[in-house]
Scaffold this active site. Structure first.
Site, short mmCIF file in Angstrom:
data_model
loop_
_atom_site.label_atom_id
_atom_site.label_comp_id
_atom_site.label_asym_id
_atom_site.label_seq_id
_atom_site.Cartn_x
_atom_site.Cartn_y
_atom_site.Cartn_z
N SER A 94 -10.84 -6.82 27.65
CA SER A 94 -10.22 -5.35 27.68
C SER A 94 -11.59 -4.53 28.17
O SER A 94 -11.49 -3.35 28.46
CB SER A 94 -9.84 -4.80 26.51
OG SER A 94 -9.39 -5.82 25.44
N HIS A 132 -5.66 -8.61 32.50
CA HIS A 132 -5.67 -7.88 31.36
C HIS A 132 -4.42 -7.58 31.01
O HIS A 132 -3.59 -6.72 31.59
CB HIS A 132 -6.72 -6.42 31.63
CG HIS A 132 -6.64 -5.66 30.39
ND1 HIS A 132 -6.49 -4.49 30.45
CD2 HIS A 132 -6.73 -6.29 29.10
CE1 HIS A 132 -6.41 -3.85 29.23
NE2 HIS A 132 -6.74 -4.88 28.25
N GLU A 174 -3.10 -5.44 34.38
CA GLU A 174 -4.11 -5.14 35.12
C GLU A 174 -4.58 -6.31 35.67
O GLU A 174 -5.22 -7.12 34.92
CB GLU A 174 -4.97 -4.36 34.25
CG GLU A 174 -4.65 -2.79 33.95
CD GLU A 174 -5.60 -1.91 33.39
OE1 GLU A 174 -5.78 -0.84 33.53
OE2 GLU A 174 -6.61 -2.57 32.59
N ASN A 234 -7.60 1.86 29.65
CA ASN A 234 -8.34 1.99 28.54
C ASN A 234 -9.50 3.06 28.68
O ASN A 234 -9.84 3.59 27.90
CB ASN A 234 -8.71 0.61 27.82
CG ASN A 234 -7.85 -0.13 27.21
OD1 ASN A 234 -6.71 0.30 26.65
ND2 ASN A 234 -8.24 -1.50 26.91
P1 NAD Z 1 -7.98 -12.65 18.20
O1 NAD Z 1 -9.15 -12.58 17.35
O2 NAD Z 1 -6.62 -12.34 17.78
O3 NAD Z 1 -8.02 -14.02 19.23
C1 NAD Z 1 -8.96 -14.74 19.57
C2 NAD Z 1 -9.09 -16.29 19.45
O4 NAD Z 1 -10.04 -16.94 20.30
C3 NAD Z 1 -9.30 -16.66 17.77
O5 NAD Z 1 -8.00 -17.53 17.54
C4 NAD Z 1 -10.48 -17.53 17.88
O6 NAD Z 1 -10.44 -18.70 16.80
C5 NAD Z 1 -10.43 -17.93 19.09
N1 NAD Z 1 -11.66 -18.28 19.83
C6 NAD Z 1 -13.22 -17.42 19.48
N2 NAD Z 1 -14.00 -18.03 20.20
C7 NAD Z 1 -13.51 -19.10 20.85
C8 NAD Z 1 -13.99 -20.05 21.68
N3 NAD Z 1 -15.39 -20.14 21.93
N4 NAD Z 1 -13.32 -21.18 22.25
C9 NAD Z 1 -12.13 -21.21 21.79
N5 NAD Z 1 -11.40 -20.13 21.07
C10 NAD Z 1 -11.96 -19.21 20.56
O7 NAD Z 1 -8.47 -11.58 19.41
P2 NAD Z 1 -7.45 -11.04 20.58
O8 NAD Z 1 -7.00 -9.76 19.99
O9 NAD Z 1 -6.24 -12.13 21.11
O10 NAD Z 1 -8.13 -10.89 21.64
C11 NAD Z 1 -8.62 -11.77 22.47
C12 NAD Z 1 -9.07 -11.11 23.96
O11 NAD Z 1 -8.07 -10.57 24.52
C13 NAD Z 1 -10.36 -10.13 23.69
O12 NAD Z 1 -11.17 -10.26 25.05
C14 NAD Z 1 -9.73 -8.80 23.56
O13 NAD Z 1 -10.54 -7.83 24.04
C15 NAD Z 1 -8.66 -9.03 24.78
N6 NAD Z 1 -7.41 -8.08 24.55
C16 NAD Z 1 -6.95 -7.73 23.25
C17 NAD Z 1 -5.91 -7.02 23.23
C18 NAD Z 1 -5.07 -6.53 21.84
O14 NAD Z 1 -4.47 -5.46 21.59
N7 NAD Z 1 -5.47 -7.23 20.79
C19 NAD Z 1 -5.26 -6.40 24.46
C20 NAD Z 1 -5.83 -6.73 25.53
C21 NAD Z 1 -6.83 -7.61 25.72
#
Ligand code: NAD
Length: 709
Positions: free
Chosen positions: A419, A440, A452, A490
């Site tokens: 993000s 994104h 995005e 964002n």
């Molecule tokens: P989350 O914590 O729910 O999920 C992350 C997952 O990745 C976890 O299940 C973890 O076990 C796994 N993980 C961590 N390191 C790892 C690795 N090295 N190999 C494999 N798996 C691994 O987080 P999220 O909210 O899903 O966010 C993930 C990404 O998406 C981030 O970059 C975040 O900025 C982006 N994002 C999040 C949102 C949101 O609203 N949550 C929106 C857009 C983008």
């Protein structure tokens, strides 16, 4: 005797029995058979020809394109040249003294359906769909649709179709269609047969305008109840209420007077800023896919299999998008436990949809079968696209991309769902930065339509093109953006949160601010949104960006204090509001303003009286200003792209067209002057955050809008 195939309308005749001829008027205006001037003129000429020819006993109107007709040519709206007006064409059709039969070989929308409603009979195939989607453009059906549809489909059905704009299956409209054939390929032969039978039975002409609406079909409270039912979905919109009034007129007035009323209501809508905004948005959405970074000759990489790293909130939702369209996904986590949890959540989501009747049990299993869990990178060796959705930390992302670089086949697209992080830095962890791109998604990723697509410095044109094509395949609206902190969405929302928080320090309370913003048209105000998302999310972003905000000691300090006191939002039962256990309804908490006052005192911020207008200007104008910077930096290619991001990603009211269209509508001079006013009135804070962007200043001085930039 078919005519020139390039003509918008073809006329031909075919023999029936007893020396009778059937005239067929073919609409032929690709791609969607819009009812452009050439079509309207063509239909008038063809109708005159058919009516003058003594051998012609009946007339069919049908189409040479996949659609019967997509409706009005909205590119003509801007010119104001409506001659000959569609209602006059329909008047000619309806008052013909030979039977006119509409044969709908494909969907008919808007003016297309209005043409059919003005014919004396309608024939189509059972699986076809029709609708009056004008409301989505901020207007109403203005060629008799609101008067004729209630006469044929019934008042309640017509109200629903006209106010929702939704397409309706022909088989749900028995009053509208005189014949429904099962096999679409038999449609024309069955239609000719239908015409023959009509003539054999005396060629009775059945004019829709002659039908009297049965008063029993519109009981006294029907409209009141309908208004109540639609209130929530249509909050803030101008056109839906005018649609209801038009149908009311169909019930209350004779046909001719009802048409006049429809015309008046149509003009009210057409001249409203909302119609301009919604029509702008219609084109903006389509324009988002017109990208200058590639051309027709750029190849597209085929995406048949996908890998996703991280089965958390985002990874799981992203995976569902692909499974929904039949693309197999390998989901990778480090630990089996996390993988099991992620897959279980996906199953729960699908089963939830099944409970609501949106999926069958079999579809749930089919989709789950497309998802394979793994803890081994080697399992990603053959995938065409990988999307990384792991923790938002550069070192973790770079490690993942190094691993991908080692195992993925040449030509695989390597995408990150980051993000905020610098995509170029992520790409540097690989030996193939040309294959790296940002995808994104917005949360919940299986629901939100926006994507995005982030191009890095070295992302190759074919990777960009492939990503834009892939988005369409999974039913997302993709907007191409460049790399900067927070990309477009964002980055702009940062100003929104900052200003809302500053207003607290100046004495406005969360309830007032949220009310003004919801009245402006957003689905919820900034504090309700912060509580829902979790106040800690913004807190962590602020912690990681101290260098950007350290010059402003007031920056979101109330939100910081809330989080430090464990008031992280809905999940804790307290944030900017209080929540009863199990309830999502925010309850005002005077304690929040006590915190705000203490912080204001500490920072020496004087209280200020905020009108509703000031709250809108303080929260929305800095977003627009940021949008101007984004445009000037080339992070977004056009202002309408920003509008698409805001309507689909953040619930900005479509009836305002998006933030940039809203600015164009109120005038950039107004926005510019307000920025200067607050810059001067708010002391150091004003100087920090209300300096007008050079592009805003320049366009305002030239009396131009962002659309012209
Ligand atoms: P989350 O914590 O729910 O999920 C992350 C997952 O990745 C976890 O299940 C973890 O076990 C796994 N993980 C961590 N390191 C790892 C690795 N090295 N190999 C494999 N798996 C691994 O987080 P999220 O909210 O899903 O966010 C993930 C990404 O998406 C981030 O970059 C975040 O900025 C982006 N994002 C999040 C949102 C949101 O609203 N949550 C929106 C857009 C983008």
């Amino acid at each position: 005797m078919a005519q020139d195939k390039d003509q918008a309308v073809h006329y031909e005749t075919t023999a029936l029995s007893n020396h009778n001829q059937l005239a067929i008027i073919w609409l032929n205006n690709p791609p969607v058979n819009a009812l452009s001037k050439a079509v309207r003129v063509g239909v008038i000429d063809a109708m005159h020809k058919a009516l003058a020819d003594r051998s012609v006993a009946a007339v069919v109107i049908s189409s040479k394109q996949a659609l019967f007709s997509g409706g009005a040519d909205i590119s003509e709206f801007a010119s104001g040249d409506y001659e000959p007006p569609l209602p006059s064409v329909l008047h000619l059709i309806e008052n013909a003294d030979k039977p006119v039969v509409a044969v709908l070989n494909g969907p008919a929308f808007g003016g297309g359906l209005e043409v059919a409603l003005a014919c004396h009979y309608r024939v189509t195939f059972a699986a076809n769909k029709v609708g009056l989607p004008e409301v989505n453009l901020g207007i109403l059906p203005g060629a008799g649709g609101t008067q004729r549809l209630p006469r044929l489909a019934g008042v309640a059905m017509a109200l629903d179709m006209i106010v929702s704009g939704r397409p309706t299956p022909a088989k749900k409209l028995p009053g509208v269609f005189d014949l429904l054939v099962e096999d679409p390929t038999a449609l024309m032969s069955e239609s000719v047969h239908f015409c023959q039978k009509l003539l054999d039975a005396g060629a009775v002409i059945k004019r829709t305008s002659d039908i009297a609406i049965d008063p029993a079909s519109a009981p006294a409270d029907l409209f009141a109840q309908f208004r109540q039912g639609m209130a929530k979905q249509t909050r803030g919109f101008f056109a839906p209420e005018r649609c209801v009034q038009a149908v009311e007129a169909a019930v209350a007035l004779p046909f001719d007077q009802g048409l006049i009323k429809e015309g008046e209501l149509f003009m009210q809508c057409m001249q409203s800023p909302q119609a301009r905004a919604q029509q702008h948005f219609f084109f903006a959405e389509r324009a988002a896919s017109h990208v200058k970074d590639y051309d027709k000759s750029t190849p597209v990489r085929e995406i048949k299999t996908v890998g996703i790293i991280g089965a958390g909130t985002m990874g799981g939702g992203i995976a569902m998008n692909f499974a929904n369209v039949g693309i197999p996904v390998t989901l990778l986590e480090v630990k089996q436990e996390a993988l099991d949890k992620g897959l279980a959540l996906i199953r729960k989501n699908y089963e939830g949809s099944a409970k609501k009747g949106k999926l069958t049990a079999q579809q749930v299993e089919e989709r789950m079968a497309l998802l394979t869990g793994s803890t081994q990178y080697a399992d990603l060796a053959d995938v065409d696209l990988v999307i990384e959705a792991v923790f938002e930390k550069m070192s973790v992302k770079q490690e993942v991309f190094k691993a991908l670089d080692n195992v993925c086949k040449a030509g695989a697209i390597l995408a990150s769902n980051t993000s905020t992080l610098d995509l170029n830095e992520i790409a540097q962890a690989t030996s193939r930065p040309q294959d790296v791109i940002g995808l994104h998604f917005f949360s919940p990723a299986n629901v939100m339509k926006l994507l995005e697509v982030v191009k890095g410095e070295q992302t190759s044109p074919d990777v960009i093109k492939s990503a834009m094509h892939m988005a369409k395949k999974i039913n997302k609206v993709a907007v191409l953006v460049g790399v900067c902190f927070g990309f477009v969405g964002n980055r702009m929302i940062e100003t929104y949160g900052r200003e809302a928080n500053r207003l607290l320090l100046e004495g406005a309370n969360p309830e007032h601010i949220d009310q003004v913003i919801t009245d402006f048209g957003l689905p919820m105000g900034p504090f309700t949104m912060g509580d829902m998302a979790g106040q800690d999310i913004g807190y962590f972003v602020r912690q990681s960006r101290r260098e950007f905000i350290q010059h402003d000691p007031s920056y979101c300090v109330v939100a910081d204090r809330l989080v430090e006191q464990g008031r992280v939002g809905l999940k804790a039962g307290k944030g900017a509001y209080l929540y009863e256990p199990g309830s999502r309804v925010p309850i005002a908490d005077p304690e929040v303003m006590v915190i705000a006052q203490q912080e204001a005192k500490r920072l020496n911020i004087a209280p200020r009286k905020h009108s509703d207008q000031e709250i809108v200007e303080r929260i929305i104008y800095p977003m627009i200003n940021e949008g101007a910077l984004i445009l000037a930096e080339g992070i977004a290619a056009k202002s309408s792209d920003i509008d698409v991001i805001y309507v689909y990603g953040y619930g900005f009211p479509v009836y305002r067209g998006g933030p940039m269209k809203y600015a164009d509508e109120i005038g950039l001079k107004t926005v510019h002057q307000a920025m200067l006013k607050y810059r001067d009135e708010l002391g150091d804070y004003g100087i920090m955050w209300f300096e007008p962007a050079p592009l805003l200043a320049e366009l305002a001085s030239q009396n131009k809008g962002f659309a012209s930039a």
